[in-house]
Design a protein around this motif. Structure first.
Motif, PDB file in Angstrom:
ATOM      1  N   UNK A  99     -70.097   7.174   5.169  1.00 27.14           N
ATOM      2  CA  UNK A  99     -68.939   6.290   5.161  1.00 27.14           C
ATOM      3  C   UNK A  99     -67.627   7.062   5.186  1.00 27.14           C
ATOM      4  N   UNK A 100     -66.567   6.359   5.560  1.00 30.52           N
ATOM      5  CA  UNK A 100     -65.246   6.969   5.576  1.00 30.52           C
ATOM      6  C   UNK A 100     -64.678   6.993   4.168  1.00 30.52           C
ATOM      7  N   UNK A 101     -63.726   7.894   3.939  1.00 30.22           N
ATOM      8  CA  UNK A 101     -63.041   7.900   2.653  1.00 30.22           C
ATOM      9  C   UNK A 101     -62.106   6.694   2.574  1.00 30.22           C
ATOM     10  N   UNK A 102     -61.387   6.459   3.670  1.00 32.52           N
ATOM     11  CA  UNK A 102     -60.581   5.241   3.738  1.00 32.52           C
ATOM     12  C   UNK A 102     -60.399   4.844   5.195  1.00 32.52           C
ATOM     13  N   UNK A 103     -59.863   3.646   5.409  1.00 29.96           N
ATOM     14  CA  UNK A 103     -59.687   3.149   6.761  1.00 29.96           C
ATOM     15  C   UNK A 103     -60.843   2.244   7.154  1.00 29.96           C
ATOM     16  N   UNK A 104     -60.671   1.536   8.260  1.00 29.01           N
ATOM     17  CA  UNK A 104     -61.744   0.646   8.691  1.00 29.01           C
ATOM     18  C   UNK A 104     -62.253   1.061  10.063  1.00 29.01           C
ATOM     19  N   UNK A 105     -63.534   0.902  10.251  1.00 28.50           N
ATOM     20  CA  UNK A 105     -64.143   1.155  11.547  1.00 28.50           C
ATOM     21  C   UNK A 105     -64.996  -0.057  11.884  1.00 28.50           C
ATOM     22  N   UNK A 106     -64.754  -0.627  13.042  1.00 29.48           N
ATOM     23  CA  UNK A 106     -65.565  -1.763  13.460  1.00 29.48           C
ATOM     24  C   UNK A 106     -66.208  -1.445  14.795  1.00 29.48           C
ATOM     25  N   UNK A 107     -67.487  -1.784  14.895  1.00 29.22           N
ATOM     26  CA  UNK A 107     -68.200  -1.622  16.155  1.00 29.22           C
ATOM     27  C   UNK A 107     -68.661  -3.010  16.570  1.00 29.22           C
ATOM     28  N   UNK A 108     -68.281  -3.427  17.757  1.00 25.71           N
ATOM     29  CA  UNK A 108     -68.594  -4.771  18.247  1.00 25.71           C
ATOM     30  C   UNK A 108     -68.173  -5.827  17.231  1.00 25.71           C
ATOM     31  N   UNK A 109     -67.062  -5.567  16.555  1.00 27.47           N
ATOM     32  CA  UNK A 109     -66.543  -6.542  15.602  1.00 27.47           C
ATOM     33  C   UNK A 109     -67.189  -6.491  14.238  1.00 27.47           C
ATOM     34  N   UNK A 110     -68.161  -5.578  14.047  1.00 25.84           N
ATOM     35  CA  UNK A 110     -68.853  -5.494  12.762  1.00 25.84           C
ATOM     36  C   UNK A 110     -68.374  -4.268  11.996  1.00 25.84           C
ATOM     37  N   UNK A 111     -68.243  -4.433  10.706  1.00 26.22           N
ATOM     38  CA  UNK A 111     -67.790  -3.322   9.875  1.00 26.22           C
ATOM     39  C   UNK A 111     -68.925  -2.323   9.677  1.00 26.22           C
ATOM     40  N   UNK A 112     -68.675  -1.044   9.946  1.00 25.58           N
ATOM     41  CA  UNK A 112     -69.767  -0.069   9.892  1.00 25.58           C
ATOM     42  C   UNK A 112     -70.260   0.177   8.480  1.00 25.58           C
ATOM     43  N   UNK A 113     -69.463  -0.137   7.498  1.00 25.11           N
ATOM     44  CA  UNK A 113     -69.914   0.111   6.132  1.00 25.11           C
ATOM     45  C   UNK A 113     -70.645  -1.105   5.571  1.00 25.11           C
ATOM     46  N   UNK A 114     -70.067  -2.283   5.804  1.00 24.31           N
ATOM     47  CA  UNK A 114     -70.660  -3.499   5.204  1.00 24.31           C
ATOM     48  C   UNK A 114     -71.858  -3.997   5.993  1.00 24.31           C
ATOM     49  N   UNK A 115     -71.813  -3.849   7.311  1.00 25.15           N
ATOM     50  CA  UNK A 115     -72.921  -4.371   8.118  1.00 25.15           C
ATOM     51  C   UNK A 115     -73.617  -3.225   8.848  1.00 25.15           C
ATOM     52  N   UNK A 116     -73.946  -2.193   8.082  1.00 26.61           N
ATOM     53  CA  UNK A 116     -74.446  -0.955   8.674  1.00 26.61           C
ATOM     54  C   UNK A 116     -75.700  -1.152   9.524  1.00 26.61           C
ATOM     55  N   UNK A 117     -76.661  -1.890   9.015  1.00 29.30           N
ATOM     56  CA  UNK A 117     -77.915  -2.033   9.760  1.00 29.30           C
ATOM     57  C   UNK A 117     -77.704  -2.743  11.090  1.00 29.30           C
ATOM     58  N   UNK A 118     -76.840  -3.745  11.065  1.00 31.17           N
ATOM     59  CA  UNK A 118     -76.552  -4.496  12.291  1.00 31.17           C
ATOM     60  C   UNK A 118     -75.861  -3.574  13.299  1.00 31.17           C
ATOM     61  N   UNK A 119     -74.956  -2.742  12.810  1.00 30.14           N
ATOM     62  CA  UNK A 119     -74.249  -1.800  13.684  1.00 30.14           C
ATOM     63  C   UNK A 119     -75.227  -0.768  14.249  1.00 30.14           C
ATOM     64  N   UNK A 120     -76.113  -0.256  13.375  1.00 29.48           N
ATOM     65  CA  UNK A 120     -77.066   0.756  13.822  1.00 29.48           C
ATOM     66  C   UNK A 120     -77.940   0.243  14.944  1.00 29.48           C
ATOM     67  N   UNK A 121     -78.261  -1.044  14.894  1.00 32.99           N
ATOM     68  CA  UNK A 121     -79.083  -1.624  15.951  1.00 32.99           C
ATOM     69  C   UNK A 121     -78.357  -1.619  17.290  1.00 32.99           C
ATOM     70  N   UNK A 122     -77.018  -1.630  17.239  1.00 34.12           N
ATOM     71  CA  UNK A 122     -76.241  -1.712  18.474  1.00 34.12           C
ATOM     72  C   UNK A 122     -75.809  -0.358  19.005  1.00 34.12           C
ATOM     73  N   UNK A 123     -76.099   0.686  18.233  1.00 32.23           N
ATOM     74  CA  UNK A 123     -75.637   2.010  18.633  1.00 32.23           C
ATOM     75  C   UNK A 123     -76.808   2.921  18.984  1.00 32.23           C
ATOM     76  N   UNK A 124     -76.660   3.649  20.060  1.00 30.84           N
ATOM     77  CA  UNK A 124     -77.589   4.724  20.355  1.00 30.84           C
ATOM     78  C   UNK A 124     -76.836   6.019  20.122  1.00 30.84           C
TER      79      UNK A 124
END
Lengths: 250, 320
Positions: free
Chosen positions: B57-82
Motif C-alpha cells: 500500500x501507499x503511505x498516502x494518496x489515492x490510487x484507483x484502477x478502473x475506478x476501484x481503490x487499490x487498497x480497499x478493493x485489492x482483490x477486485x483490482x488484482x483480477x483486472x491487472x496483469x
C-alpha cells in the motif's frame, strides 16, 4: 478455496520435481532403518515389557529425524519465493495472505507425513514376523502416528514462521532448527534444574515433548497434549501470517 | 466507473524506513493507452507499479484502477491487472503450460476456462512449441514471453510491465515490443523503462519520473514540441565551401551553421533555424537556384533522450 488447493498442489509438487524431496525422504528412511536395526538387536538381547513403538521414540534416531528434517522441509517455503521474486507475482494475484500461509503449511505437513510412511512398513514387518498381534495393536500404531503428526504440525508451523522471516534458505533452516531444538531440550530441563518445583516446573512440564511422545507411543492419547500441539501450531501460523502481512506496514 | 480512466494516481507518496521513494505524484491513464513510465534507476518506477498492482500500500494518496481503490478493493483490482515484475520471476522447475495453468487457476479462472486461456496465450506469445519445456531450460527471450503470457492469461483490463525488455538481445527486444503492441489493441498497458528508444517506439504517452516526482507527462510529440524551436536540419551539398558559408550568412532564417567535410565533393551542413521554422524548403530552393548537388536533407527531431537529459540536467546541477 480454489486458490488454496492450486497452491497446495504446486507446493507439494515442487518437493517432488526437484531432487530435494527425495533426498529428504531417503535420509529419513535411512535413519528409520538404522533405528529399526538397533531396536531389533536390543530386542534379541533381552525381552522388554515396553511397547516396541515406545522403544522407537526413545532412540535418538526419531528426534534426529524430526529435528533435522523439519528445517530442511520448511526452509524453502517462503524464503525461496522471496529470494527469486515469485513472492511478488504470487501476492499480486487475488489470493489472500491466509490462503498462502495455509497452503504452504499444508504442503509441508503432507510431505512430512509421506516421509514417515516407511515407518508403517517397519511396523508391519515386525508384526508379520513376530506373529504377535498383542505386541503391536492398532491403538499403539494409531497413537504413534498421531504423535508424529502432532509433532509435525508444531515443527512445520515453526519452520513456516522461520522461512517467512528471511529471504535466505540457510538462515531460515538455522532459525527453525534453533527454535525446534530449544523446544526439544526444554523437556530435559526439569531433570537438571533445582527449581523443578513450583510454577516454573509446571510450565516446563507442558513442554516435555519427549514425554508426550512416550505417552503417544504407548497408545495413550492425552487431550491436553493434543490441545498443546494444535494451539502451538496455530500460534506459529498466526505469527507467520503477521510476518507475511508485514510488507503492508513496513 | 469514472469516464474511461484506467488509472488515476493522486498525490501518491511512499516512504520506506528512512527514505521517500515516491513523493506526491499524480497522473492518469486512459483506457486503451500505452503509457511509459520513464526514469533512471531509483526514480520510483517500480514502487509506483508495486502500489498499482496491490503488492504494497501507499503511505498516502489515492490510487484507483478502473475506478476501484487499490487498497480497499485489492482483490477486485488484482483480477483486472496483469503484472509482470522487474526481472520476471518464474518458477524454474515448472513446465511452461503447467506454470501458466497454475497461474490462471490462482487468478480465479475455472478449470475449463484456464485451459482455454492457456492455449490462447501460448499461441499469442509464440510459446506453443515450447509449452512442454521446463522454464529453467528456456532462453531469456522465451522466459520473458512466459512472463507476458502470465500477465495476459486472465484477460486483464490493465497490463503493468516493469522493465519488460531488460537483458534481452536486440532480436528478442523487437519481438517483445511487437507483442506489447499487439496487446494494446484490447488492453491498457503501462510499461516502465529507462531505455528511451523503447518508449519512443511503443508508447502513446510518457510519464517522466525523477527522484520520486513527475517531471513531465505528455505524448512524445508534445514533449518534442515543448522543447520547441531548434529542429536541426542536416544537408549534404556539393558546392565550394566559401560559397556555402556566405550563402548561409546571408539568410536571416538561419541562426547558426556548422560545415564539415565528408567524402567526395560534399560538405555536411548542420543548420539551426532562428525562429523554429522548417528550413528544408528554403535549402532545396537555394540548391536548385545555384545548381549545387544535394544528396541528403533531413530534419533532426529532438529525441526523447535529449528531452530527458534536458529535463533532468538542471536539477542534477542544482544538487551539485
Amino acid at each position: 478455496m480454489r486458490a488454496y488447493c492450486t497452491l497446495t498442489r504446486r507446493e507439494l509438487a515442487s518437493f517432488f520435481v526437484s531432487l530435494n524431496g527425495y533426498v529428504i525422504i531417503a535420509a529419513a528412511v535411512f535413519l528409520m532403518g538404522l533405528s529399526f536395526v538397533v531396536m531389533l538387536y536390543d530386542l534379541q538381547a533381552e525381552a522388554t515389557p515396553v511397547p516396541i513403538t515406545q522403544l522407537f521414540f526413545s532412540t535418538a534416531f526419531f528426534w534426529l529425524i524430526v529435528l533435522l528434517a523439519s528445517p530442511v522441509i520448511t526452509m524453502r517455503l517462503f524464503a525461496l519465493e522471496k529470494f527469486s521474486g515469485t513472492f511478488e507475482t504470487l501476492m499480486t494475484t487475488p489470493v489472500s495472505d491466509l490462503q498462502v500461509v495455509l497452503a504452504k503449511f499444508t504442503a509441508a505437513m503432507v510431505f512430512y507425513l509421506v516421509m514417515w510412511l516407511p515407518l508403517l512398513a517397519y511396523i508391519l514387518i515386525l508384526r508379520h514376523y513376530t506373529r504377535d498381534a498383542e505386541a503391536l495393536d492398532w491403538g499403539l500404531i494409531g497413537g504413534t502416528f498421531l504423535g508424529i503428526a502432532l509433532l509435525g504440525g508444531l515443527f512445520m508451523s515453526l519452520g513456516c514462521f522461520a522461512s517467512a522471516l528471511t529471504r535466505t534458505q540457510i538462515i531460515a533452516a538455522m532459525i527453525s532448527f534453533t527454535l525446534g531444538f530449544t523446544l526439544f531440550l526444554l523437556s530435559f530441563l526439569p531433570g537438571h534444574l533445582p527449581l523443578t518445583a513450583g510454577w516454573v516446573g509446571t510450565i516446563l512440564s507442558y513442554f516435555a515433548l519427549a514425554d508426550h511422545m512416550n505417552d503417544f507411543a504407548r497408545g495413550l492419547v492425552n487431550t491436553r497434549y493434543v490441545v498443546f500441539y494444535v494451539s502451538l501450531a496455530v500460534f506459529f501460523l498466526f505469527l507467520t501470517l503477521r510476518v507475511v502481512e508485514s510488507r503492508r506496514w513496513k | 466507473m469514472s469516464d474511461g480512466l484506467m488509472i488515476e494516481v493522486a498525490n501518491l507518496t511512499k516512504r520506506y524506513a528512512g527514505h521517500t521513494a515516491v513523493s506526491g505524484i499524480s497522473f492518469s491513464v486512459e483506457r486503451g493507452e500505452i503509457v511509459g513510465l520513464l526514469g533512471s534507476n531509483g526514480a520510483g518506477k517500480s514502487t509506483t507499479m508495486r502500489i498499482l498492482s496491490c503488492y504494497m500500500p501507499a503511505t498516502s494518496g489515492t490510487v484507483r484502477v478502473a475506478g476501484l481503490d487499490v487498497f480497499k478493493e485489492a482483490d477486485e483490482v488484482r483480477r483486472r491487472i496483469g503484472y509482470m515484475p522487474e526481472n520476471n520471476p518464474l518458477h524454474p522447475e515448472m513446465r511452461v503450460r503447467e506454470y501458466l495453468k497454475f497461474r490462471a487457476r490462482l487468478k480465479g479462472l475455472g478449470w475449463r476456462r484456464s485451459r482455454e486461456r492457456v492455449d490462447v496465450v501460448l499461441e499469442q506469445c509464440g510459446l506453443t512449441d515450447v509449452s512442454r519445456k521446463i522454464i529453467g531450460h528456456l532462453s531469456k527471450g522465451y522466459r520473458q514471453r512466459v512472463g507476458l503470457a502470465d500477465a495476459l492469461v486472465h484477460e486483464p483490463e490493465l497490463i503493468i510491465l516493469d522493465e519488460p525488455t531488460i537483458g534481452l538481445d536486440p532480436l528478442q527486444i523487437r519481438s517483445v515490443r511487437q507483442l506489447i503492441k499487439e496487446m494494446s489493441r484490447n488492453q491498457t498497458v503501462l510499461i516502465s523503462t529507462h531505455i528511451l528508444p523503447e518508449v519512443e517506439m511503443t508508447c502513446n504517452r510518457v510519464v517522466i519520473l525523477y527522484e520520486g516526482k513527475v517531471l513531465a507527462a505528455d505524448t512524445p510529440d508534445n514533449l518534442r514540441r515543448l522543447m520547441g524551436n531548434g529542429s536541426l536540419v542536416v544537408a549534404e551539398i556539393a558546392a565550394p565551401r566559401i560559397e556555402l558559408q556566405s550563402c548561409w550568412e546571408q539568410h536571416g532564417e538561419i541562426d547558426h551553421f556548422d560545415i564539415s567535410v565528408t567524402e567526395g565533393d560534399y560538405y555536411r551542413c548542420a543548420l539551426t533555424p532562428s525562429n523554429g521554422t522548417d528550413l528544408r524548403p528554403l535549402i532545396y530552393s537555394l540548391v536548385r537556384e545555384r545548381g549545387w548537388g544535394l544528396r541528403e536533407l533531413t530534419l533532426k527531431q529532438h529525441s526523447l533522450e535529449d528531452i530527458y537529459v534536458q529535463l533532468i540536467r538542471p536539477r542534477g546541477e542544482e544538487e551539485n
